[in-house]
Write a protein that holds these residues in place. Structure first.
Motif, PDB file in Angstrom:
ATOM      1  N   ASP A 156       0.651  -1.700  -0.255  1.00  0.00           N
ATOM      2  CA  ASP A 156       1.226  -1.598   1.091  1.00  0.00           C
ATOM      3  C   ASP A 156       0.517  -0.510   1.874  1.00  0.00           C
ATOM      4  O   ASP A 156       0.325   0.607   1.371  1.00  0.00           O
ATOM      5  CB  ASP A 156       2.719  -1.264   0.997  1.00  0.00           C
ATOM      6  CG  ASP A 156       3.537  -2.440   0.498  1.00  0.00           C
ATOM      7  OD1 ASP A 156       3.499  -3.489   1.173  1.00  0.00           O
ATOM      8  OD2 ASP A 156       4.164  -2.329  -0.564  1.00  0.00           O
ATOM      9  N   LYS A 157       0.124  -0.852   3.099  1.00  0.00           N
ATOM     10  CA  LYS A 157      -0.519   0.136   3.974  1.00  0.00           C
ATOM     11  C   LYS A 157      -0.005  -0.059   5.397  1.00  0.00           C
ATOM     12  O   LYS A 157      -0.213  -1.147   5.977  1.00  0.00           O
ATOM     13  CB  LYS A 157      -2.037  -0.046   3.947  1.00  0.00           C
ATOM     14  CG  LYS A 157      -2.770   1.032   4.750  1.00  0.00           C
ATOM     15  CD  LYS A 157      -4.267   0.900   4.665  1.00  0.00           C
ATOM     16  CE  LYS A 157      -4.920   2.092   5.335  1.00  0.00           C
ATOM     17  NZ  LYS A 157      -6.376   2.067   5.195  1.00  0.00           N
ATOM     18  N   ALA A 158       0.646   0.940   5.910  1.00  0.00           N
ATOM     19  CA  ALA A 158       1.154   0.907   7.276  1.00  0.00           C
ATOM     20  C   ALA A 158       1.919  -0.391   7.559  1.00  0.00           C
ATOM     21  O   ALA A 158       1.707  -1.059   8.575  1.00  0.00           O
ATOM     22  CB  ALA A 158       0.001   1.082   8.272  1.00  0.00           C
ATOM     23  N   GLY A 159       2.781  -0.758   6.637  1.00  0.00           N
ATOM     24  CA  GLY A 159       3.637  -1.928   6.842  1.00  0.00           C
ATOM     25  C   GLY A 159       2.999  -3.259   6.527  1.00  0.00           C
ATOM     26  O   GLY A 159       3.653  -4.305   6.615  1.00  0.00           O
ATOM     27  N   LYS A 160       1.721  -3.255   6.135  1.00  0.00           N
ATOM     28  CA  LYS A 160       1.045  -4.510   5.785  1.00  0.00           C
ATOM     29  C   LYS A 160       0.855  -4.583   4.279  1.00  0.00           C
ATOM     30  O   LYS A 160       0.388  -3.639   3.651  1.00  0.00           O
ATOM     31  CB  LYS A 160      -0.318  -4.580   6.493  1.00  0.00           C
ATOM     32  CG  LYS A 160      -0.896  -5.990   6.475  1.00  0.00           C
ATOM     33  CD  LYS A 160      -2.241  -6.081   7.193  1.00  0.00           C
ATOM     34  CE  LYS A 160      -3.039  -7.264   6.698  1.00  0.00           C
ATOM     35  NZ  LYS A 160      -4.254  -6.911   5.954  1.00  0.00           N
ATOM     36  N   ARG A 161       1.222  -5.723   3.712  1.00  0.00           N
ATOM     37  CA  ARG A 161       1.129  -5.921   2.263  1.00  0.00           C
ATOM     38  C   ARG A 161      -0.060  -6.817   1.922  1.00  0.00           C
ATOM     39  O   ARG A 161      -0.243  -7.890   2.503  1.00  0.00           O
ATOM     40  CB  ARG A 161       2.440  -6.546   1.765  1.00  0.00           C
ATOM     41  CG  ARG A 161       2.406  -7.013   0.317  1.00  0.00           C
ATOM     42  CD  ARG A 161       3.773  -7.132  -0.296  1.00  0.00           C
ATOM     43  NE  ARG A 161       4.318  -5.825  -0.611  1.00  0.00           N
ATOM     44  CZ  ARG A 161       5.254  -5.593  -1.560  1.00  0.00           C
ATOM     45  NH1 ARG A 161       5.766  -6.596  -2.236  1.00  0.00           N
ATOM     46  NH2 ARG A 161       5.681  -4.386  -1.796  1.00  0.00           N
ATOM     47  N   GLY A 183      -4.105   1.883   0.206  1.00  0.00           N
ATOM     48  CA  GLY A 183      -2.779   1.975   0.809  1.00  0.00           C
ATOM     49  C   GLY A 183      -1.943   3.080   0.217  1.00  0.00           C
ATOM     50  O   GLY A 183      -2.426   3.896  -0.577  1.00  0.00           O
ATOM     51  N   GLU A 184      -0.683   3.068   0.617  1.00  0.00           N
ATOM     52  CA  GLU A 184       0.231   4.156   0.227  1.00  0.00           C
ATOM     53  C   GLU A 184       0.949   3.900  -1.087  1.00  0.00           C
ATOM     54  O   GLU A 184       1.412   4.826  -1.740  1.00  0.00           O
ATOM     55  CB  GLU A 184       1.321   4.340   1.297  1.00  0.00           C
ATOM     56  CG  GLU A 184       0.798   4.659   2.672  1.00  0.00           C
ATOM     57  CD  GLU A 184       1.086   3.516   3.640  1.00  0.00           C
ATOM     58  OE1 GLU A 184       2.073   2.780   3.427  1.00  0.00           O
ATOM     59  OE2 GLU A 184       0.319   3.374   4.606  1.00  0.00           O
ATOM     60  N   ARG A 185       1.081   2.617  -1.436  1.00  0.00           N
ATOM     61  CA  ARG A 185       1.904   2.321  -2.616  1.00  0.00           C
ATOM     62  C   ARG A 185       1.476   1.005  -3.258  1.00  0.00           C
ATOM     63  O   ARG A 185       1.236   0.020  -2.571  1.00  0.00           O
ATOM     64  CB  ARG A 185       3.372   2.211  -2.183  1.00  0.00           C
ATOM     65  CG  ARG A 185       4.330   2.138  -3.356  1.00  0.00           C
ATOM     66  CD  ARG A 185       5.794   2.180  -2.938  1.00  0.00           C
ATOM     67  NE  ARG A 185       6.645   2.181  -4.113  1.00  0.00           N
ATOM     68  CZ  ARG A 185       6.984   3.263  -4.801  1.00  0.00           C
ATOM     69  NH1 ARG A 185       6.578   4.442  -4.411  1.00  0.00           N
ATOM     70  NH2 ARG A 185       7.742   3.165  -5.881  1.00  0.00           N
TER      71      ARG A 185
END
Lengths: 150, 150, 150, 150
Positions: free
Chosen positions: A124-129, A98-100
């Motif tokens: 977090d990836k594309a709004g999914k945790r 993910g991104e963060r």
């Protein structure tokens, strides 16, 4: 559980110590929350933080989890006390894709000498945790000792 | 204990995977030994690898210990298998105060699905070597899966 | 590594403490070796020590591993010090299928406050010995305190 | 988190397996709650369960914690699957001084091969409840295999 910090200036002291850590700077880790017995660290993805498949490296993830727990304990220590990680253990629950990353350390038990923290990491990836790691950590407070030993 | 690697090209495969890890490059970690069931990683000190007292950061140390163990397991896997750290635990025995860290991962048990490794880290300072961490790690082999999941 | 016990009567003190443990008696555990920084405990199989498949229960195995480590640390403590297990971790490597378990605890690091031990458990079956568990443990010495706290 | 058990008869299957464990009978452990992904085990104090100071032995406590987690995972497994503890780690937070231990295992992550559980143990004394241990555990499901291996 609510904890009363021994040092009212715990937040400034925690932020100052974090800022001195070359390792956190190298990774790009950010101190997001500093509360009595709780610290949250965030880390944005960069290719330099990856393992061979392009996800966050498990060791990098463990690195910020260890720091989140260490500083969670540190918030409760007296002003003249240092913190030492005695040991920690991490279970990797899902790929850190993910991104963060967000790592939260929480004090479970605050003792005179030893403190135990729980460690939780989400990605977090594309709004999914996704909950990607859980851990436990033992810390030692080193009152009156700036140095680190056991 | 002597292990027979499933893939005769285990060393080249291990070095290739290591070279793909952005995280190892960021830290400056070097792959020093690649043998069946044993991998050694070295890391020279730089201020960017420090905690607040100027020693190696415990998380950085754990990072290379995790990688040494992961690749120790990887040496024994079939050519088409990936490696996943299921969990690891590290006890920090002494301050990682010195010029260079050496982390050795050794396979203790090699199973079809799970592999268990021991992790040992030493630090060298002015010709003196100190045992600064010991750990245990569980790995999973992901046969035929390049991706990482559990 | 050779350790010098603080108390020359460490063996008698260790055997006396072991004899007071109702839990070791209940299991039928025997204190086989008491050396500076090393303790070995043996346990013969009985159906009451089994899990659902008739092997030694992993919890029973962990129980004697924890005790072997705890007493290994205890051998090095001053005469007036108690011992407390801070935490331990065990990896189960193979089914504990056999007639007798042998657990060895060895001090890896002996500190003023904290001691770290390695734990190894083997099982014997029809003359064949299998390494069935490995672990790590952190102990705390409680000087001048008969009671147990952290 | 809510889990859907693969086997609708999970409770009967769990109770039947627990009843076969000689070790749980020897200790006097009672299966108090069996829910999808959660198992609670209780244990009343007897002198045979003590360490040298008369509290619950840490190894006994870990024993029922391991069982609570193992059965928590077992509730979610298919009807033909066995359970194996891969590893577990326990932090002892306070002396287990009291009349009764309550250990709760909760599934944190339920995977096809591996399941991760959290373990929490409390002790009750004269109406006061103390959190005396926290842990993490990795389980393996052994589909179609009654035996235990890795």
């Amino acid at each position: 559980m609510a904890f009363a910090p021994a040092d009212p200036d715990f937040e400034a002291r925690t932020r100052e110590s974090f800022a001195k850590q070359g390792a956190m700077k190298l990774l790009g880790a950010e101190l997001e929350r500093v509360e009595p017995g709780l610290v949250q660290i965030g880390l944005a993805f960069r290719p330099e933080l990856s393992q061979q498949h392009g996800f966050f490296h498990a060791g990098i993830l463990s690195n910020i989890a260890d720091s989140a727990g260490g500083y969670a304990g540190f918030t409760l220590f007296p002003a003249d006390a240092g913190v030492l990680t005695v040991e920690f253990k991490v279970n990797l629950l899902a790929a850190a894709d993910g991104e963060r990353l967000t790592a939260v350390g929480r004090v479970v038990r605050s003792g005179r000498t030893l403190t135990v923290c729980s460690l939780e990491v989400h990605v977090d990836k594309a709004g999914k945790r996704t909950h990607c790691a859980t851990g436990l950590q033992t810390l030692m407070s080193l009152v009156g000792r700036a140095g680190v030993s056991g």
